[in-house]
Design a protein around this motif. Structure first.
Motif, PDB file in Angstrom:
ATOM      1  N   VAL A  97       0.495  -0.498   4.676  1.00 61.16           N
ATOM      2  CA  VAL A  97       0.451  -0.759   3.233  1.00 61.16           C
ATOM      3  C   VAL A  97       1.859  -0.911   2.673  1.00 61.16           C
ATOM      4  O   VAL A  97       2.139  -1.837   1.899  1.00 61.16           O
ATOM      5  CB  VAL A  97      -0.332   0.361   2.507  1.00 61.16           C
ATOM      6  N   THR A 152      -0.490   3.915   6.307  1.00 54.53           N
ATOM      7  CA  THR A 152       0.439   3.979   5.182  1.00 54.53           C
ATOM      8  C   THR A 152       1.622   3.048   5.421  1.00 54.53           C
ATOM      9  O   THR A 152       2.064   2.354   4.505  1.00 54.53           O
ATOM     10  CB  THR A 152       0.919   5.424   4.972  1.00 54.53           C
ATOM     11  N   MET A 179      -8.152   2.066   5.299  1.00 56.78           N
ATOM     12  CA  MET A 179      -8.061   3.267   4.466  1.00 56.78           C
ATOM     13  C   MET A 179      -9.390   4.017   4.433  1.00 56.78           C
ATOM     14  O   MET A 179      -9.407   5.252   4.488  1.00 56.78           O
ATOM     15  CB  MET A 179      -7.620   2.901   3.047  1.00 56.78           C
ATOM     16  N   ILE A 187      -7.168  -4.066   4.842  1.00 60.59           N
ATOM     17  CA  ILE A 187      -6.349  -2.874   4.607  1.00 60.59           C
ATOM     18  C   ILE A 187      -7.196  -1.778   3.982  1.00 60.59           C
ATOM     19  O   ILE A 187      -7.107  -0.604   4.351  1.00 60.59           O
ATOM     20  CB  ILE A 187      -5.124  -3.220   3.729  1.00 60.59           C
ATOM     21  N   LYS A 218       3.362  -4.266   3.687  1.00 63.19           N
ATOM     22  CA  LYS A 218       2.760  -5.377   2.939  1.00 63.19           C
ATOM     23  C   LYS A 218       3.263  -5.401   1.500  1.00 63.19           C
ATOM     24  O   LYS A 218       3.579  -6.464   0.961  1.00 63.19           O
ATOM     25  CB  LYS A 218       1.227  -5.288   2.985  1.00 63.19           C
TER      26      LYS A 218
END
Length: 119
Positions: A79, A76, A105, A101, A82
């Motif tokens: 993400v 998380t 996940m 990514i 990014k």
């Protein structure tokens, strides 16, 4: 999610902290924008977001398995970092980054779905 948000803010505080600016910090200018604030604000954010991150993550690992919590927190944060880079720093994102990514996940979902439950 709160721990990942704090980790992301902590990361950007670290990015914007310039230790070379500590030389300009004096008692007369530590509160001025052209004086000490460019050094002090990231430092204060670094401390506060770091403490909040530790608190929220330690709370999370009391309720869910540590490996799952760490994987979710790390992914998380990745993400969030990014998205923040693309949104605020106007960096580009490649399809390869999006793909990897998403693989992270999927790995987290796999861990969550197929993890052995504690008895």
């Amino acid at each position: 999610m709160l721990a990942a948000t704090c980790e992301t803010a902590w990361t950007f505080c670290l990015k914007f902290m310039k230790f070379s600016d500590i030389k300009t910090l004096t008692f007369m200018n530590f509160y001025k924008w052209q004086g000490g604030l460019p050094f002090l604000l990231p430092l204060i954010g670094y401390i506060l977001f770091g403490l909040a991150n530790v608190y929220f993550f330690s709370t999370a690992i009391k309720h869910i398995p540590m490996a799952i919590a760490f994987a979710v927190w790390t992914a998380t944060t990745l993400v969030f970092v990014k998205v923040a880079e693309v949104s605020f720093l106007h960096q580009r994102v490649s399809w390869a980054e999006v793909f990897f990514i998403l693989l992270i996940m999927v790995g987290i979902l796999g861990l969550k779905i197929y993890a052995v439950q504690a008895k």
